[in-house]
Design a protein around this motif. Structure first.
Motif, PDB file in Angstrom:
ATOM      1  N   PHE A  20      -2.848   0.488   2.409  1.00 14.91           N
ATOM      2  CA  PHE A  20      -1.725  -0.320   1.937  1.00 14.91           C
ATOM      3  C   PHE A  20      -2.221  -1.617   1.302  1.00 14.91           C
ATOM      4  O   PHE A  20      -1.686  -2.071   0.279  1.00 14.91           O
ATOM      5  CB  PHE A  20      -0.773  -0.632   3.094  1.00 14.91           C
ATOM      6  CG  PHE A  20      -0.163   0.582   3.724  1.00 14.91           C
ATOM      7  CD1 PHE A  20       0.964   1.168   3.169  1.00 14.91           C
ATOM      8  CD2 PHE A  20      -0.715   1.142   4.867  1.00 14.91           C
ATOM      9  CE1 PHE A  20       1.543   2.290   3.751  1.00 14.91           C
ATOM     10  CE2 PHE A  20      -0.154   2.264   5.450  1.00 14.91           C
ATOM     11  CZ  PHE A  20       0.975   2.839   4.893  1.00 14.91           C
ATOM     12  N   TYR A  21      -3.245  -2.200   1.917  1.00 11.76           N
ATOM     13  CA  TYR A  21      -3.805  -3.444   1.382  1.00 11.76           C
ATOM     14  C   TYR A  21      -4.418  -3.197   0.003  1.00 11.76           C
ATOM     15  O   TYR A  21      -4.214  -3.983  -0.929  1.00 11.76           O
ATOM     16  CB  TYR A  21      -4.858  -3.990   2.348  1.00 11.76           C
ATOM     17  CG  TYR A  21      -5.430  -5.319   1.932  1.00 11.76           C
ATOM     18  CD1 TYR A  21      -4.759  -6.507   2.236  1.00 11.76           C
ATOM     19  CD2 TYR A  21      -6.629  -5.402   1.239  1.00 11.76           C
ATOM     20  CE1 TYR A  21      -5.280  -7.735   1.853  1.00 11.76           C
ATOM     21  CE2 TYR A  21      -7.155  -6.636   0.854  1.00 11.76           C
ATOM     22  CZ  TYR A  21      -6.472  -7.789   1.163  1.00 11.76           C
ATOM     23  OH  TYR A  21      -6.984  -9.007   0.775  1.00 11.76           O
ATOM     24  N   ALA A  22      -5.179  -2.105  -0.116  1.00 16.72           N
ATOM     25  CA  ALA A  22      -5.826  -1.797  -1.391  1.00 16.72           C
ATOM     26  C   ALA A  22      -4.790  -1.532  -2.483  1.00 16.72           C
ATOM     27  O   ALA A  22      -4.918  -2.030  -3.611  1.00 16.72           O
ATOM     28  CB  ALA A  22      -6.743  -0.593  -1.234  1.00 16.72           C
ATOM     29  N   GLN A  23      -3.757  -0.770  -2.146  1.00 18.51           N
ATOM     30  CA  GLN A  23      -2.795  -0.376  -3.173  1.00 18.51           C
ATOM     31  C   GLN A  23      -1.825  -1.481  -3.548  1.00 18.51           C
ATOM     32  O   GLN A  23      -1.585  -1.719  -4.742  1.00 18.51           O
ATOM     33  CB  GLN A  23      -2.002   0.849  -2.706  1.00 18.51           C
ATOM     34  CG  GLN A  23      -1.000   1.356  -3.750  1.00 18.51           C
ATOM     35  CD  GLN A  23      -0.403   2.695  -3.369  1.00 18.51           C
ATOM     36  OE1 GLN A  23      -0.792   3.295  -2.368  1.00 18.51           O
ATOM     37  NE2 GLN A  23       0.521   3.187  -4.166  1.00 18.51           N
ATOM     38  N   TYR A  24      -1.276  -2.164  -2.548  1.00 14.48           N
ATOM     39  CA  TYR A  24      -0.180  -3.084  -2.838  1.00 14.48           C
ATOM     40  C   TYR A  24      -0.593  -4.550  -2.919  1.00 14.48           C
ATOM     41  O   TYR A  24       0.096  -5.351  -3.550  1.00 14.48           O
ATOM     42  CB  TYR A  24       0.923  -2.919  -1.799  1.00 14.48           C
ATOM     43  CG  TYR A  24       1.549  -1.542  -1.829  1.00 14.48           C
ATOM     44  CD1 TYR A  24       2.266  -1.112  -2.937  1.00 14.48           C
ATOM     45  CD2 TYR A  24       1.399  -0.669  -0.759  1.00 14.48           C
ATOM     46  CE1 TYR A  24       2.837   0.153  -2.979  1.00 14.48           C
ATOM     47  CE2 TYR A  24       1.968   0.600  -0.784  1.00 14.48           C
ATOM     48  CZ  TYR A  24       2.678   1.008  -1.901  1.00 14.48           C
ATOM     49  OH  TYR A  24       3.229   2.262  -1.940  1.00 14.48           O
ATOM     50  N   VAL A  25      -1.694  -4.916  -2.274  1.00  4.68           N
ATOM     51  CA  VAL A  25      -2.166  -6.302  -2.370  1.00  4.68           C
ATOM     52  C   VAL A  25      -3.195  -6.434  -3.487  1.00  4.68           C
ATOM     53  O   VAL A  25      -3.081  -7.308  -4.353  1.00  4.68           O
ATOM     54  CB  VAL A  25      -2.752  -6.785  -1.029  1.00  4.68           C
ATOM     55  CG1 VAL A  25      -3.280  -8.219  -1.164  1.00  4.68           C
ATOM     56  CG2 VAL A  25      -1.703  -6.720   0.076  1.00  4.68           C
ATOM     57  N   ALA A  62       3.493  -8.788   5.321  1.00  2.00           N
ATOM     58  CA  ALA A  62       3.314  -7.969   6.522  1.00  2.00           C
ATOM     59  C   ALA A  62       2.003  -7.200   6.465  1.00  2.00           C
ATOM     60  O   ALA A  62       1.287  -7.087   7.463  1.00  2.00           O
ATOM     61  CB  ALA A  62       4.487  -7.005   6.670  1.00  2.00           C
ATOM     62  N   ILE A  63       1.662  -6.663   5.291  1.00  2.37           N
ATOM     63  CA  ILE A  63       0.404  -5.927   5.135  1.00  2.37           C
ATOM     64  C   ILE A  63      -0.779  -6.864   5.350  1.00  2.37           C
ATOM     65  O   ILE A  63      -1.734  -6.531   6.071  1.00  2.37           O
ATOM     66  CB  ILE A  63       0.332  -5.281   3.733  1.00  2.37           C
ATOM     67  CG1 ILE A  63       1.380  -4.162   3.609  1.00  2.37           C
ATOM     68  CG2 ILE A  63      -1.059  -4.718   3.473  1.00  2.37           C
ATOM     69  CD1 ILE A  63       1.556  -3.640   2.203  1.00  2.37           C
TER      70      ILE A  63
END
Length: 227
Positions: free
Chosen positions: A10-15, A166-167
């Protein structure tokens, strides 16, 4: 699974905006473990298991807080804070097995009975329970942050700012807070290396005294490692 590892994709994709970077993130986490682990015995010899376990939380706190605030466009800083946090995780995950063995000696000193099997079973059980809780906490944090799941209709949803926070909190702040709490609790842990040696020597003295009093074979008092 820990909330940190669960949050990596999630961190890689959205942040960071690139799911392909999850491989590099995983490589840094794994690589720092391979680098640090061979030096842990010397670190323990120098500072003692209790101090190493307690103060390795500093790496987790510094790295976790730094990762939370690291701008996505400064990828080098993201990797640096990940590595710092990974040093703490490597130390924790290695030293805790040595501490578990010490508690066996402490239990024998307190009760006169040696119970490696029961001690390790409890240790293993609590690790699995907390890992399960960690994965659930990560999912809960995403839900609270309003994470929008991908679907056939919307395969690449735009996440609200609350979900991004949140991520980042799951991968950075949550481990930092847990490490800080653990450090505070661990202040009361009684087995310094010096105290452990005293306990072990006293236990061995008791065994030798029992042998001398009963004229029995010292092997009868050897710890049973089959448990």
């Amino acid at each position: 699974m820990s909330p940190t590892r669960a949050a990596d994709p999630f961190y890689a994709q959205y942040v960071l905006g690139n799911i392909g970077l999850v491989g590099i993130i995983t490589l840094v986490n794994t690589g720092i473990t391979l680098v640090v682990t061979p030096f842990i015995p010397k670190i323990i010899d120098r500072f003692g298991k209790k101090n190493v376990f307690q103060f390795c939380g500093v790496f987790t706190v510094v790295g976790g807080v730094g990762l939370f605030f690291a701008p996505a466009n400064m990828f080098w800083l993201v990797l640096l804070t990940l590595a710092i946090k990974g040093v703490g995780a490597s130390l924790i995950n290695t030293v805790m097995f040595g501490l578990e063995a010490d508690t066996v000696e402490y239990g024998e000193w307190m009760t006169g009975k040696r119970s490696e099997g029961a001690t390790y079973a409890l240790f293993s059980f609590t690790r699995k329970v907390t890992q399960s809780i960690g994965g659930a906490v990560g999912a809960w944090a995403l839900a609270v942050g309003g994470y929008v799941a991908a679907s056939a209709v919307n395969p690449s949803p735009v996440q609200p700012d609350s979900a991004i926070i949140a991520i980042k909190a799951t991968i950075g702040l949550l481990p930092a807070v847990c490490a800080l709490i653990a450090m505070l609790i661990f202040i009361r842990y009684p087995l310094t290396d010096a105290r452990f040696k005293e306990i072990r020597n006293e236990t061995e003295t008791r065994k030798l005294a029992a042998v001398a009093a009963q004229h029995e074979n010292p092997d009868d008092f050897a710890p049973d490692h089959r448990a």
